[in-house]
Scaffold this motif. Structure first.
Motif, PDB file in Angstrom:
ATOM      1  N   ASP A 108      48.510  48.500  13.370  1.00 21.97           N
ATOM      2  CA  ASP A 108      48.988  47.672  14.478  1.00 21.97           C
ATOM      3  C   ASP A 108      50.447  47.986  14.785  1.00 21.97           C
ATOM      4  OD1 ASP A 108      48.629  45.453  16.383  1.00 21.97           O
ATOM      5  OD2 ASP A 108      50.066  44.415  15.093  1.00 21.97           O
ATOM      6  N   LEU A 109      51.247  48.239  13.744  1.00 24.44           N
ATOM      7  CA  LEU A 109      52.650  48.590  13.952  1.00 24.44           C
ATOM      8  C   LEU A 109      52.769  49.869  14.772  1.00 24.44           C
ATOM      9  CD1 LEU A 109      55.709  48.338  13.358  1.00 24.44           C
ATOM     10  CD2 LEU A 109      55.285  49.618  11.240  1.00 24.44           C
ATOM     11  N   LEU A 110      51.953  50.878  14.464  1.00 25.57           N
ATOM     12  CA  LEU A 110      52.020  52.131  15.216  1.00 25.57           C
ATOM     13  C   LEU A 110      51.739  51.889  16.693  1.00 25.57           C
ATOM     14  CD1 LEU A 110      50.268  54.765  12.899  1.00 25.57           C
ATOM     15  CD2 LEU A 110      52.602  53.914  12.851  1.00 25.57           C
ATOM     16  N   ARG A 111      50.761  51.031  16.971  1.00 20.68           N
ATOM     17  CA  ARG A 111      50.425  50.742  18.371  1.00 20.68           C
ATOM     18  C   ARG A 111      51.536  49.976  19.080  1.00 20.68           C
ATOM     19  NH1 ARG A 111      45.187  49.919  16.019  1.00 20.68           N
ATOM     20  NH2 ARG A 111      45.666  47.701  15.696  1.00 20.68           N
ATOM     21  N   ARG A 112      52.325  49.222  18.322  1.00 24.64           N
ATOM     22  CA  ARG A 112      53.391  48.410  18.916  1.00 24.64           C
ATOM     23  C   ARG A 112      54.690  49.189  19.109  1.00 24.64           C
ATOM     24  NH1 ARG A 112      52.766  42.632  18.401  1.00 24.64           N
ATOM     25  NH2 ARG A 112      50.720  42.107  17.566  1.00 24.64           N
ATOM     26  N   LEU A 113      54.673  50.479  18.847  1.00 26.15           N
ATOM     27  CA  LEU A 113      55.868  51.311  19.002  1.00 26.15           C
ATOM     28  C   LEU A 113      55.627  52.363  20.083  1.00 26.15           C
ATOM     29  CD1 LEU A 113      56.740  51.898  15.225  1.00 26.15           C
ATOM     30  CD2 LEU A 113      57.875  50.325  16.813  1.00 26.15           C
ATOM     31  N   PRO A 114      55.418  51.946  21.335  1.00 22.80           N
ATOM     32  CA  PRO A 114      55.073  52.924  22.375  1.00 22.80           C
ATOM     33  C   PRO A 114      56.197  53.891  22.712  1.00 22.80           C
ATOM     34  CG  PRO A 114      55.496  50.779  23.352  1.00 22.80           C
ATOM     35  CD  PRO A 114      55.493  50.576  21.866  1.00 22.80           C
ATOM     36  N   GLN A 115      57.462  53.519  22.426  1.00 28.66           N
ATOM     37  CA  GLN A 115      58.581  54.397  22.733  1.00 28.66           C
ATOM     38  C   GLN A 115      59.044  55.202  21.521  1.00 28.66           C
ATOM     39  OE1 GLN A 115      61.736  52.261  24.722  1.00 28.66           O
ATOM     40  NE2 GLN A 115      60.293  51.097  25.974  1.00 28.66           N
ATOM     41  N   ALA A 116      58.300  55.107  20.421  1.00 31.61           N
ATOM     42  CA  ALA A 116      58.611  55.873  19.214  1.00 31.61           C
ATOM     43  C   ALA A 116      57.376  56.655  18.800  1.00 31.61           C
ATOM     44  CB  ALA A 116      59.060  54.949  18.084  1.00 31.61           C
ATOM     45  N   ALA A 135      51.141  62.114  18.750  1.00 34.93           N
ATOM     46  CA  ALA A 135      50.210  63.182  19.103  1.00 34.93           C
ATOM     47  C   ALA A 135      50.760  64.027  20.243  1.00 34.93           C
ATOM     48  CB  ALA A 135      48.858  62.589  19.492  1.00 34.93           C
ATOM     49  N   ALA A 136      51.421  63.386  21.222  1.00 36.74           N
ATOM     50  CA  ALA A 136      51.989  64.127  22.342  1.00 36.74           C
ATOM     51  C   ALA A 136      53.193  64.956  21.921  1.00 36.74           C
ATOM     52  CB  ALA A 136      52.376  63.156  23.460  1.00 36.74           C
ATOM     53  N   PRO A 232      56.889  72.608  23.640  1.00 38.06           N
ATOM     54  CA  PRO A 232      56.611  73.645  24.647  1.00 38.06           C
ATOM     55  C   PRO A 232      56.686  73.139  26.085  1.00 38.06           C
ATOM     56  CG  PRO A 232      54.592  72.994  23.495  1.00 38.06           C
ATOM     57  CD  PRO A 232      55.734  72.381  22.749  1.00 38.06           C
ATOM     58  N   LEU A 233      56.539  71.824  26.297  1.00 41.85           N
ATOM     59  CA  LEU A 233      56.575  71.290  27.656  1.00 41.85           C
ATOM     60  C   LEU A 233      57.950  70.784  28.058  1.00 41.85           C
ATOM     61  CD1 LEU A 233      55.223  70.319  30.278  1.00 41.85           C
ATOM     62  CD2 LEU A 233      54.610  68.212  29.073  1.00 41.85           C
ATOM     63  N   VAL A 234      58.580  69.985  27.216  1.00 42.95           N
ATOM     64  CA  VAL A 234      59.841  69.331  27.597  1.00 42.95           C
ATOM     65  C   VAL A 234      61.059  69.956  26.935  1.00 42.95           C
ATOM     66  CG1 VAL A 234      58.674  67.146  28.041  1.00 42.95           C
ATOM     67  CG2 VAL A 234      59.611  67.593  25.765  1.00 42.95           C
ATOM     68  N   GLY A 235      60.865  70.981  26.113  1.00 43.00           N
ATOM     69  CA  GLY A 235      61.985  71.640  25.467  1.00 43.00           C
ATOM     70  C   GLY A 235      62.486  70.891  24.251  1.00 43.00           C
ATOM     71  N   PRO A 236      63.760  71.068  23.892  1.00 48.08           N
ATOM     72  CA  PRO A 236      64.294  70.412  22.688  1.00 48.08           C
ATOM     73  C   PRO A 236      64.383  68.904  22.852  1.00 48.08           C
ATOM     74  CG  PRO A 236      66.046  71.529  23.884  1.00 48.08           C
ATOM     75  CD  PRO A 236      64.769  71.925  24.546  1.00 48.08           C
ATOM     76  N   ALA A 272      54.996  60.387  26.895  1.00 45.55           N
ATOM     77  CA  ALA A 272      54.146  59.200  26.810  1.00 45.55           C
ATOM     78  C   ALA A 272      53.199  59.122  27.990  1.00 45.55           C
ATOM     79  CB  ALA A 272      55.011  57.939  26.739  1.00 45.55           C
ATOM     80  N   VAL A 273      53.643  59.649  29.149  1.00 46.00           N
ATOM     81  CA  VAL A 273      52.797  59.655  30.336  1.00 46.00           C
ATOM     82  C   VAL A 273      51.812  60.808  30.297  1.00 46.00           C
ATOM     83  CG1 VAL A 273      52.779  59.898  32.848  1.00 46.00           C
ATOM     84  CG2 VAL A 273      54.563  58.515  31.749  1.00 46.00           C
ATOM     85  N   VAL A 274      52.317  61.983  29.933  1.00 41.82           N
ATOM     86  CA  VAL A 274      51.476  63.185  29.925  1.00 41.82           C
ATOM     87  C   VAL A 274      50.469  63.147  28.783  1.00 41.82           C
ATOM     88  CG1 VAL A 274      51.502  65.694  29.688  1.00 41.82           C
ATOM     89  CG2 VAL A 274      53.266  64.551  31.033  1.00 41.82           C
ATOM     90  N   GLY A 275      50.885  62.589  27.655  1.00 39.40           N
ATOM     91  CA  GLY A 275      50.009  62.547  26.496  1.00 39.40           C
ATOM     92  C   GLY A 275      49.795  63.923  25.908  1.00 39.40           C
ATOM     93  N   THR A 276      48.583  64.204  25.481  1.00 39.50           N
ATOM     94  CA  THR A 276      48.282  65.492  24.860  1.00 39.50           C
ATOM     95  C   THR A 276      47.784  66.523  25.863  1.00 39.50           C
ATOM     96  OG1 THR A 276      46.044  64.702  24.335  1.00 39.50           O
ATOM     97  CG2 THR A 276      47.736  64.438  22.636  1.00 39.50           C
ATOM     98  N   GLN A 277      47.796  66.187  27.168  1.00 37.99           N
ATOM     99  CA  GLN A 277      47.381  67.143  28.175  1.00 37.99           C
ATOM    100  C   GLN A 277      48.482  68.180  28.380  1.00 37.99           C
ATOM    101  OE1 GLN A 277      46.181  65.178  31.787  1.00 37.99           O
ATOM    102  NE2 GLN A 277      45.324  63.444  30.672  1.00 37.99           N
ATOM    103  N   ARG A 278      48.080  69.360  28.778  1.00 34.32           N
ATOM    104  CA  ARG A 278      49.039  70.419  29.060  1.00 34.32           C
ATOM    105  C   ARG A 278      49.207  70.520  30.587  1.00 34.32           C
ATOM    106  NH1 ARG A 278      50.569  73.891  24.973  1.00 34.32           N
ATOM    107  NH2 ARG A 278      50.299  72.782  23.001  1.00 34.32           N
TER     108      ARG A 278
END
Length: 283
Positions: A108-116, A135-136, A232-236, A272-278
């Motif tokens: 539940d804690l993991l789900r409550r940390l959407p910005q981490a 995952a992203a 690979p998508l957003v850089g460092p 967080a928006v893109v998720g695991t999609q490329r």
């Protein structure tokens, strides 16, 4: 052996388990809270008569095999398992192996940390739980086999997509060596666990680097509190890294956060928006 205390402990543990917990109907004629004695005996693979005598403080000292069966049947925690052994006059042996069961409160804690980006590691550095942002940022762990979710194996044996070790972590080499050192302590805590010994043997045979760290008997290095991941998508992405020890399960919760208002925080928001999609850019 403290027969009276053992009897009371067994009774209290039996009464807290509902029939539904083990897939049994409650039934209109059930006169006792929790499980019946015969149900516990069946789950523990012992006779009902012997279990009844244990709860009546009339039985001889139970064997380790019986205690293991009772631990399983009564769903005892590690602390309760040790207490059971002490009451029976039989010192507890080492735990059977690293726990892979994550507490519901941690999930539940993991789900409550959407910005981490947060994940849970077992004592062998297997990723056993994660949230969407982890995952992203790192990898879609749900698409991997259990074997490939082990970070120490990934660090020393690969694969390394795009030549990046451990998702392009800035301290990847240091972190890999720290994992190897901690794995030695894990092997000492679980000397008879075949998965732990098998992992160590595989790493020793497959990686000269791991074998060198293992042979050095090095002491755990100080943790790196700030890291950079090369995505690979957003850089460092520059993140703070905090690790919370879950001592009763021998697990770690790793949490990656970015400084408020920083470009890295914006990068995490995008992930967080893109998720695991490329995102593919057409030419």
């Amino acid at each position: 052996m403290d027969k009276r205390e053992l009897a009371g402990f067994l009774r209290s543990r039996r009464e807290r388990i509902s029939p539904a917990d083990i897939g049994l109907p409650a039934g209109p004629r059930r006169r006792t809270p929790g499980l019946r004695r015969e149900e516990v005996a069946q789950l523990a693979f012992i006779s009902t008569e012997y279990y009844t005598r244990l709860e009546q403080a009339r039985a001889p000292r139970p064997s380790r095999e019986v205690l293991a069966g009772l631990t399983r049947a009564l769903r005892l925690t590690d602390a309760e398992r040790d207490h059971l052994h002490h009451l029976a006059g039989t010192p507890p042996g080492p735990p059977p192996g690293p726990s892979r069961e994550v507490r519901p409160s941690l999930l539940d804690l993991l789900r409550r940390l959407p910005q981490a980006a947060a994940l849970v590691l077992s004592a062998t550095y297997e990723v056993i739980a994660w949230n969407d942002l982890a995952a992203a940022l790192l990898e879609d762990f749900s698409a991997l086999s259990r074997r490939d979710r082990n970070l120490v194996r990934r660090a020393f044996l690969g694969p390394r997509p795009d030549g990046r070790r451990l998702y392009g972590l800035s301290d990847a080499d240091t972190f890999a060596h720290t994992m190897a050192q901690n794995l030695r302590a894990t092997a000492a805590r679980y000397p008879d666990d075949p998965e732990v010994t098998g992992l160590v043997d595989e790493l020793l045979a497959g990686s000269a680097e791991f074998a060198g760290v293992w042979a050095s008997h090095g002491v755990r290095a100080e943790p790196t509190l700030c890291k950079t991941l090369h995505h690979p998508l957003v850089g460092p992405v520059h993140v703070n890294c905090d690790v919370l020890d879950v001592t009763d399960r021998d697990q770690r919760v790793v949490i990656y956060t970015a400084a408020p208002g920083s470009p890295s925080e914006e990068a995490l928001r995008l992930l967080a928006v893109v998720g695991t999609q490329r995102m593919e850019v057409s030419g």
